[in-house]
Write an enzyme that holds these catalytic residues in place. Structure first.
Site, short mmCIF file in Angstrom:
data_model
loop_
_atom_site.label_atom_id
_atom_site.label_comp_id
_atom_site.label_asym_id
_atom_site.label_seq_id
_atom_site.Cartn_x
_atom_site.Cartn_y
_atom_site.Cartn_z
N HIS A 1 0.83 -1.21 0.00
CA HIS A 1 0.00 0.00 0.00
C HIS A 1 0.87 1.26 0.00
O HIS A 1 2.02 1.25 0.43
CB HIS A 1 -0.96 0.02 1.19
CG HIS A 1 -0.30 0.19 2.52
ND1 HIS A 1 0.17 1.42 2.97
CD2 HIS A 1 -0.05 -0.68 3.51
CE1 HIS A 1 0.68 1.28 4.16
NE2 HIS A 1 0.58 0.01 4.52
N ASP B 1 -1.28 7.89 6.56
CA ASP B 1 -1.14 9.07 7.42
C ASP B 1 -0.18 8.81 8.58
O ASP B 1 0.59 9.68 8.98
CB ASP B 1 -2.51 9.47 7.97
CG ASP B 1 -3.40 10.10 6.91
OD1 ASP B 1 -2.86 10.75 5.99
OD2 ASP B 1 -4.63 9.93 6.98
N ARG C 1 -6.10 1.41 4.45
CA ARG C 1 -5.02 1.86 3.57
C ARG C 1 -4.74 0.86 2.45
O ARG C 1 -4.42 1.27 1.33
CB ARG C 1 -3.75 2.13 4.38
CG ARG C 1 -3.23 0.97 5.21
CD ARG C 1 -2.20 1.48 6.21
NE ARG C 1 -1.54 0.44 7.00
CZ ARG C 1 -2.02 -0.08 8.12
NH1 ARG C 1 -3.21 0.31 8.57
NH2 ARG C 1 -1.32 -0.98 8.81
N GLU D 1 -1.61 -6.11 8.16
CA GLU D 1 -0.23 -5.84 8.58
C GLU D 1 0.07 -6.62 9.87
O GLU D 1 -0.84 -7.02 10.60
CB GLU D 1 -0.05 -4.33 8.80
CG GLU D 1 1.30 -3.89 9.32
CD GLU D 1 2.47 -4.27 8.44
OE1 GLU D 1 2.74 -5.49 8.34
OE2 GLU D 1 3.12 -3.37 7.87
N LYS E 1 8.26 6.26 16.19
CA LYS E 1 9.40 5.33 16.12
C LYS E 1 10.66 5.91 16.75
O LYS E 1 11.42 5.20 17.42
CB LYS E 1 9.65 4.94 14.66
CG LYS E 1 8.52 4.10 14.08
CD LYS E 1 8.72 3.81 12.60
CE LYS E 1 7.52 3.03 12.06
NZ LYS E 1 7.64 2.79 10.60
N ARG F 1 12.68 -5.95 12.98
CA ARG F 1 13.28 -6.69 11.89
C ARG F 1 13.61 -8.15 12.15
O ARG F 1 13.90 -8.88 11.22
CB ARG F 1 14.57 -5.97 11.45
CG ARG F 1 14.29 -4.67 10.69
CD ARG F 1 13.47 -4.93 9.46
NE ARG F 1 13.36 -3.77 8.60
CZ ARG F 1 12.76 -3.76 7.41
NH1 ARG F 1 12.22 -4.86 6.95
NH2 ARG F 1 12.69 -2.65 6.71
N HIS G 1 0.44 -5.28 2.85
CA HIS G 1 1.27 -4.46 3.73
C HIS G 1 2.71 -4.94 3.71
O HIS G 1 3.01 -6.05 3.30
CB HIS G 1 0.71 -4.51 5.15
CG HIS G 1 -0.73 -4.14 5.24
ND1 HIS G 1 -1.16 -2.87 5.55
CD2 HIS G 1 -1.85 -4.88 5.02
CE1 HIS G 1 -2.49 -2.84 5.53
NE2 HIS G 1 -2.92 -4.05 5.21
#
Length: 228
Positions: free
Chosen positions: A9, A13, A60, A87, A98, A115, A182
């Site tokens: 996607h 926002d 999204r 997601e 973040k 990750r 996602h």
């Protein structure tokens, strides 16, 4: 074999605000709308005809799907939505900035949560779980399955059954298939498709606004892949 098309996607926002999003339901930013439009225009230019689309239950991804279909002149194509393509659930990190999370928990720890293959972020509180359980879009979901947090491995574990039951079946039946989802649900799917080792999947980046085309053989093994 027909093509498999994966599309991440466009910018949301919350992406724009640098927030962990996960299952939070936010829409596309102006840049995200433009990226989704561009994806459709690329498909139109290459004259790629889609037969069926699978997407998540999050706005999204759904907005990206319909903008892509609109701008490739294929808005009439059937679209199927599933929570299994949502997601990755970022648990207690959802809604956090973040950079602020790095300051609070440390750069290394946040990198591991983002990750690593099998490390989950802190769990969301029960109130958030109840909020999702009371959301009509998840009415069919057994509350024992509703996650409080997910690693990429957890995401893969819910994505692959959908691949086996639906996406691979569409491909075997000769349907050019689009999966519009996602970053992490697509990373999980790509890990499975390409048999990427656990310790290497953290390096995989998926572009936004750029359909990723997979050419597959009769056994759904990857022959070639490329971005439009």
């Amino acid at each position: 074999m027909p093509k498999l098309i994966l599309c991440r996607h466009g910018q949301s926002d919350w992406n724009k605000k640098n927030l962990f999003t996960g299952w939070a339901d936010v829409g596309l930013s102006e840049q995200g709308f433009n990226e989704a439009k561009l994806s459709g225009e690329k498909l139109l230019k290459q004259e790629i005809e889609i037969d069926v689309v699978y997407t998540s239950l999050l706005t999204r991804a759904i907005e990206t799907t319909y903008l892509l279909l609109k701008h490739s002149h294929q808005l009439w194509i059937p679209v199927y939505k599933t929570w299994r393509l949502n997601e990755r659930h970022y648990g207690g990190l959802q809604g956090k900035n973040k950079d602020e999370a790095r300051e609070e928990f440390g750069e290394e720890q946040v990198h591991i949560w983002r990750r690593s293959y099998d490390t989950k972020p802190p769990e969301a509180d029960k109130a958030l779980q109840e909020e999702y359980l009371n959301d009509r879009r998840y009415a069919m979901l057994d509350r024992r399955v509703m996650p409080l947090s997910e690693s990429l491995k957890d995401t893969l574990d819910r994505v692959i059954p959908f691949w086996i039951d639906h996406v691979s079946t569409s491909l075997v039946n000769g349907h050019t298939t689009l999966v519009s989802a996602h970053g992490n649900s697509l990373r999980a799917l790509i890990k499975y498709l390409e048999d990427i080792p656990d310790d290497e999947i953290s390096e995989l980046e998926i572009k936004t606004g750029a359909p990723l085309i997979y050419e597959l053989d009769d056994e759904l093994k990857v022959i070639d892949k490329y971005y439009l």
